[in-house]
Scaffold this active site. Structure first.
Site, PDB file in Angstrom:
ATOM      1  CD  GLU A 173      -9.467   5.544   0.608  1.00  0.00           C
ATOM      2  OE1 GLU A 173     -10.172   6.524   0.314  1.00  0.00           O
ATOM      3  OE2 GLU A 173      -8.261   5.455   0.302  1.00  0.00           O
ATOM      4  CD  GLU A 181      -7.274   2.134  -3.593  1.00  0.00           C
ATOM      5  OE1 GLU A 181      -8.418   1.691  -3.801  1.00  0.00           O
ATOM      6  OE2 GLU A 181      -7.038   3.346  -3.407  1.00  0.00           O
TER       7      GLU A 181
END
Length: 543
Positions: A145, A295
């Protein structure tokens, strides 16, 4: 991992969808759109788990490998490339995405030589380059991220990906894909999916060249995707059941007004929003880049006011239904239907990372506690064996780690006395006498009672001293009542000293002698026990 940013917000136009849902329910048109982005890689879709390390008393690498094998978990995502863990995984048949931490991006992105050295040390020994090396590494996730967690590293992210891919190619390992997990927040205006696009500060400068590189190297677009955060940000627009893969009445299902595609769950809507964003970007080769969900998950606990949807029942529903959706239904999405377009996914996460800072939920995303006991029981029986031991069909009751020892002792005395559990196996000389401590003996006693009650709800409570686990506590020659090994042994006619029958009174008296009381008290204790049974026979200690 990272900040797990919630992703794109629910637009105002989503609010306008629902007055028209009943009308749209009568329309059976389907959008003829072609599949824009394929599933992640070739072969059957799969479900894996992520493994974070901010855990008190994390299992050793060898114990972790054994745990994964017992749970039939064959795909994991790691956030680094620890050689000790990769070595342990080699013998368990697990394939792992290995990660490059964000703080290593600068070195790898600014020096191809450093990237080549990293591949040589961290990947080559575990990439099956020859018959003598294990084949563990399935992909490399560069950073996590980065656009939101460490935006200052964004200029070196793509160079790092390219350098690592080049190093793999030089080592004849170009079959190992290299990508970077992006937060869903890079997609703007994702609901309804047909209007989604990438953040304009990233689309041309980063996302487009990234997609082109991924297309050239047959690597997936990695995304961290959380319907939980979409639900939290929707301010009531998204129904909870829609986020949990639960069926809704047709009048409440989300229908995209532009495509007339009907969405029965938020997960699929988010995937299709990414597909539309890729199409709108018109990146070279982007339409053929597969999507891999690196995820997704649901917290089992959170602040009651700030995080009202965090809870065990919701976490069980989401993760159980996700597994069924990917492994059994294999339906793809409304925009890309069919098993061939079904994206694989990694559940965040295997263990509760109790050392993580932040909101209460940050430490409560795991399927298990750090010691291997389940946070809750998933309902996944039949899902291709994944989490095969983590179902309500095979559970045990053991002493809770945080229970007071006096409470454990009292509960054990009750289980082996008024509770009429068969505690013969924990007497001196019997198979489960060692280790000779209260918690070990109590665990056997609790499980004996729990199994005798048919694993009924509440039968493992013991006033908070007991807890349910899917990890078989049997050890050496000690077979717990709930163990399949015990069932097999008794079913085949083998003698099993741990299950020798005895009368209730006699077994209770022997148990009390084991705790250190003098043998001369035997008759007195039998009398006391008889009185106790008469008093509490109608009571339920565990409720």
């Amino acid at each position: 991992m990272g900040s797990r940013s919630g992703g794109g917000s629910v637009s105002g136009s989503c609010l306008l969808l629902f007055p028209f849902l009943l009308l749209l329910h009568l329309i059976s048109l389907r959008c003829p759109s072609a599949v824009l982005v394929s599933a992640a890689g070739s072969g059957e879709p799969y479900v894996g788990v992520t493994i974070g390390t901010q855990v008190t008393n994390l299992l050793s690498p060898s114990d972790l490998a054994s745990f994964l094998r017992a749970q039939r978990i064959t795909r994991v995502r790691l956030y680094d490339a620890d050689p000790r863990l990769l070595s342990a995984l080699a013998a368990s048949g697990v394939r792992a995405i290995v990660g490059v931490p964000n703080d290593e991006l600068l070195a790898l992105g600014s020096s191809p030589a450093t990237a080549a050295s990293w591949v040589s040390r961290r990947v080559v020994p575990f990439a099956g380059v020859n018959s003598s090396t294990p084949n563990v590494v399935s992909a490399i996730a560069v950073g996590d991220e980065v656009p939101t967690a460490l935006p200052s590293a964004l200029p070196v992210l793509l160079p790092a990906i390219r350098s690592l891919a080049a190093a793999l190619a030089a080592a004849n390992l170009s079959s190992i894909p290299v990508s970077t997990p992006l937060p869903f927040s890079v997609v703007v205006d994702p609901f309804p999916p047909s209007q989604a696009f990438f953040n304009q500060s990233l689309d041309k400068s980063f996302v487009a060249p990234l997609l082109a590189h991924l297309a050239n190297t047959s690597a997936p677009l990695m995304l961290n995707l959380y319907p939980y955060y979409s639900l939290m940000q929707s301010k009531g627009v998204i129904p909870l059941d829609n986020a949990l893969f639960r069926p809704l009445p047709p009048s409440m299902e989300m229908v995209d007004p532009n495509t007339l595609l009907r969405y029965t769950n938020v997960f699929d809507a988010m995937l299709d929003a990414v597909r539309v964003a890729v199409r709108n970007l018109n990146a070279t080769g982007g339409a053929g880049v597969p999507i891999l969900v690196t995820e997704t998950g649901w917290p089992s606990y959170g602040d009651r006011r700030a995080e009202p949807y965090a809870g065990r029942d919701n976490a069980d529903a989401y993760n159980s239904n996700l597994i069924k959706h990917v492994l059994e239904e294999k339906a793809g999405t409304p925009m890309a239907p069919g098993a061939g377009a079904q994206s694989s996914a990694y559940i965040y996460e295997l263990f509760n990372e109790d050392l993580r800072a932040g909101p209460v939920s940050e430490a409560n995303w795991g399927l298990f506690y750090g010691n291997g006991t389940p946070v809750y029981l998933l309902h996944v029986s039949g899902a291709d064996g994944f989490l095969g031991n983590d179902t309500t069909d095979r559970t045990f009751c053991v002493a809770a780690d945080d229970a007071d020892q006096k409470a454990v002792q009292a509960a054990m005395d009750w289980a082996c006395g008024p509770g009429r559990a068969d505690c013969t196996a924990i007497q001196p000389g019997q198979a489960c006498y060692q280790p000779d401590d209260v918690r070990s003996h109590a665990s056997f006693a609790f499980d004996a009672y729990y199994q005798s009650q048919g694993r009924a709800a509440g039968s493992c409570y013991f006033q908070g001293a007991g807890m349910v686990t899917t990890v078989d506590p049997s050890h050496d020659s000690c077979l717990f009542p709930g163990s399949k090994l015990l069932n097999n042994a008794t079913g085949s006619g083998n003698t099993n000293t741990s299950s020798t029958p005895t009368s209730d009174a006699e077994g209770s008296a022997i148990w009390r002698l084991r705790t250190g009381r003098d043998k001369g008290l035997l008759l007195f204790l039998r009398l006391v026990l008889s009185i106790a049974v008469a008093i509490v026979v109608d009571s339920n200690f565990w409720t």
